[in-house]
Scaffold this motif. Structure first.
Motif, PDB file in Angstrom:
ATOM      1  N   ALA A 219       0.832  -1.206   0.000  1.00 18.03           N
ATOM      2  CA  ALA A 219       0.000   0.000   0.000  1.00 18.03           C
ATOM      3  C   ALA A 219       0.864   1.252   0.000  1.00 18.03           C
ATOM      4  N   TYR A 220       1.977   1.202   0.720  1.00 21.31           N
ATOM      5  CA  TYR A 220       2.883   2.356   0.741  1.00 21.31           C
ATOM      6  C   TYR A 220       3.502   2.585  -0.631  1.00 21.31           C
ATOM      7  N   VAL A 221       3.934   1.513  -1.297  1.00 21.06           N
ATOM      8  CA  VAL A 221       4.505   1.640  -2.641  1.00 21.06           C
ATOM      9  C   VAL A 221       3.502   2.288  -3.591  1.00 21.06           C
ATOM     10  N   VAL A 222       2.259   1.823  -3.557  1.00 23.86           N
ATOM     11  CA  VAL A 222       1.242   2.349  -4.462  1.00 23.86           C
ATOM     12  C   VAL A 222       0.899   3.795  -4.101  1.00 23.86           C
ATOM     13  N   ALA A 223       0.874   4.107  -2.810  1.00 21.19           N
ATOM     14  CA  ALA A 223       0.629   5.497  -2.403  1.00 21.19           C
ATOM     15  C   ALA A 223       1.738   6.412  -2.926  1.00 21.19           C
TER      16      ALA A 223
ATOM     17  N   VAL B  73       2.860  10.990  -9.205  1.00 20.67           N
ATOM     18  CA  VAL B  73       2.128  11.377 -10.409  1.00 20.67           C
ATOM     19  C   VAL B  73       1.254  12.604 -10.144  1.00 20.67           C
ATOM     20  N   ILE B  74       0.496  12.573  -9.069  1.00 21.92           N
ATOM     21  CA  ILE B  74      -0.482  13.639  -8.828  1.00 21.92           C
ATOM     22  C   ILE B  74       0.208  14.948  -8.449  1.00 21.92           C
ATOM     23  N   TRP B  75       1.226  14.871  -7.578  1.00 19.93           N
ATOM     24  CA  TRP B  75       1.919  16.097  -7.167  1.00 19.93           C
ATOM     25  C   TRP B  75       3.072  16.460  -8.082  1.00 19.93           C
ATOM     26  N   GLN B  76       3.477  15.531  -8.949  1.00 21.82           N
ATOM     27  CA  GLN B  76       4.561  15.780  -9.899  1.00 21.82           C
ATOM     28  C   GLN B  76       5.845  16.203  -9.189  1.00 21.82           C
ATOM     29  N   ARG B  77       6.137  15.496  -8.123  1.00 25.97           N
ATOM     30  CA  ARG B  77       7.348  15.756  -7.351  1.00 25.97           C
ATOM     31  C   ARG B  77       7.978  14.436  -6.954  1.00 25.97           C
ATOM     32  N   SER B  78       9.259  14.486  -6.632  1.00 28.04           N
ATOM     33  CA  SER B  78       9.945  13.280  -6.195  1.00 28.04           C
ATOM     34  C   SER B  78       9.396  12.819  -4.851  1.00 28.04           C
ATOM     35  N   PRO B  79       9.149  11.515  -4.707  1.00 28.14           N
ATOM     36  CA  PRO B  79       8.726  11.003  -3.401  1.00 28.14           C
ATOM     37  C   PRO B  79       9.893  10.753  -2.452  1.00 28.14           C
TER      38      PRO B  79
ATOM     39  N   PRO C  80      14.233   4.969   1.631  1.00 24.98           N
ATOM     40  CA  PRO C  80      14.629   5.889   0.555  1.00 24.98           C
ATOM     41  C   PRO C  80      14.917   5.178  -0.760  1.00 24.98           C
ATOM     42  N   ARG C  81      15.338   3.925  -0.699  1.00 25.14           N
ATOM     43  CA  ARG C  81      15.559   3.171  -1.925  1.00 25.14           C
ATOM     44  C   ARG C  81      14.230   2.873  -2.613  1.00 25.14           C
ATOM     45  N   VAL C  82      13.232   2.514  -1.829  1.00 23.18           N
ATOM     46  CA  VAL C  82      11.902   2.288  -2.400  1.00 23.18           C
ATOM     47  C   VAL C  82      11.373   3.565  -3.027  1.00 23.18           C
ATOM     48  N   GLN C  83      11.521   4.677  -2.331  1.00 20.31           N
ATOM     49  CA  GLN C  83      11.059   5.960  -2.867  1.00 20.31           C
ATOM     50  C   GLN C  83      11.758   6.293  -4.177  1.00 20.31           C
ATOM     51  N   ALA C  84      13.055   6.022  -4.258  1.00 25.53           N
ATOM     52  CA  ALA C  84      13.796   6.300  -5.487  1.00 25.53           C
ATOM     53  C   ALA C  84      13.360   5.374  -6.617  1.00 25.53           C
ATOM     54  N   ILE C  85      13.053   4.120  -6.296  1.00 25.89           N
ATOM     55  CA  ILE C  85      12.564   3.188  -7.317  1.00 25.89           C
ATOM     56  C   ILE C  85      11.246   3.687  -7.893  1.00 25.89           C
ATOM     57  N   VAL C  86      10.336   4.099  -7.036  1.00 26.29           N
ATOM     58  CA  VAL C  86       9.045   4.595  -7.515  1.00 26.29           C
ATOM     59  C   VAL C  86       9.224   5.867  -8.326  1.00 26.29           C
TER      60      VAL C  86
END
Length: 321
Positions: free
Chosen positions: A250-254, A260-266, A290-296
């Motif tokens: 759920a966190y990955v999908v969020a 996409v919606i905010w058009q900013r790096s997670p 942070p690695r997951v965030q960078a992957i997304v």
């Protein structure tokens, strides 16, 4: 393939052949080329999001997204529900449920007609091929987009791409890879946009994000996570649910929704979040988050149909303003 592309272009120019005619014959409609639209301006503020779907939306992912974005949200969910059922059956559909955070829950058609929402995120049932063949997915995606834009011409509309069972005979990763261009883009999004009044619809690559994180986990690149199974739910006995995401999924999908919606790096977003019921969710390790965030981030940057210029995803994202 050239004949199929040519046919898709002809149908797009003509406004699209009714998908109903195709599913009446029990056949898949032709694959149409999906348009890559110019990106929307980056939003200054998003006050509210409406989620329309089923258990692969679930209660927790929208709640996590709201914690990241600081917005209100509402959702209409069902059990394996099609876009058509959401429109025609309403509260009579199996598993009908309304949820909300920061506002009162409200049925989808009423909510969108009111013009009160800034963003609409929709998804179709899986098996996606059956939804397309028998339930006229493109036509109903177009109907929901038109309704949303009649209520609020400035609303941003997104199609959330999901996934299939981990034990799918064709392979979980393989289905995610092939279904995106053939089904989600070529038989749902593109023919929906070909219908008059639909407007631009952008893609939230949820399945692609899940697959990329799963590959990283199985390559040993995410401390504390070693398998795709770790992204999915387990019951009290420990048995794996092969389709419904757990807290990590759920966190990955969020994150994919947020980027996409905010058009900013997670990258830099909080990773210790709560479920919809207020209980602490399971979270990625400090080194893995942070690695997951960078992957997304990289998944979204490489997805032109998401409508996010890669330069907007340069790090320095963090919390939404």
């Amino acid at each position: 393939m050239n004949r199929r592309i040519a046919l898709g272009s002809l149908l797009a120019a003509a406004g699209g052949l009714s998908a109903f005619a195709w599913h009446r014959r029990g056949r898949q409609p032709p694959v149409m080329p999906a348009t890559v639209h110019p990106p929307l301006p980056a939003p200054e503020r998003i006050g509210s999001i409406y989620h329309l779907g089923h258990s692969l939306v679930g209660p927790d992912m929208p709640a996590m997204l709201a914690q990241l974005g600081g917005h209100a949200y509402a959702s209409q969910l069902g059990w394996g529900t099609t876009l058509k059922q959401h429109w025609t059956d309403g509260k009579d559909m199996p598993g009908f449920e309304l949820r909300a955070g920061g506002i009162s829950p409200v049925p989808a058609r009423q909510a969108l007609a009111s013009g009160a929402f800034d963003v609409l995120v929709l998804t179709e049932m899986v098996e996606i091929r059956d939804a397309i063949r028998w339930h006229d997915s493109a036509a109903w995606l177009a109907a929901w987009a038109r309704l949303a834009r009649q209520g609020n011409p400035a609303i941003r509309v997104y199609l959330y791409e999901t996934w299939h069972n981990l034990d799918d005979p064709a392979g979980w990763l393989e289905r995610i890879e092939t279904d995106l261009p053939e089904q989600w883009l070529g038989r749902v999004l593109a023919p929906a946009e070909a219908r008059e009044g639909t407007g631009d619809i952008f893609l939230i690559p949820g399945g692609q994000a899940m697959a990329a994180v799963a590959r990283a986990a199985e390559a040993g690149r995410l401390p504390g996570v070693s398998s795709r199974d770790d992204l999915f739910r387990r019951d009290e006995s420990g048995a794996l649910d092969t389709i419904h995401m757990g807290d990590l999924g759920a966190y990955v999908v969020a994150l994919a929704h947020w980027a996409v919606i905010w058009q900013r790096s997670p990258v830099g977003l909080p990773h210790r979040l709560k479920r919809a019921d207020g209980i602490d969710a399971r979270w990625f390790d400090e080194d893995a988050a942070p690695r997951v965030q960078a992957i997304v981030r990289d998944v979204v940057a490489g997805m032109p149909h998401a409508g996010v210029p890669p330069d907007r995803l340069m790090d320095g994202g963090g919390a939404a303003g």
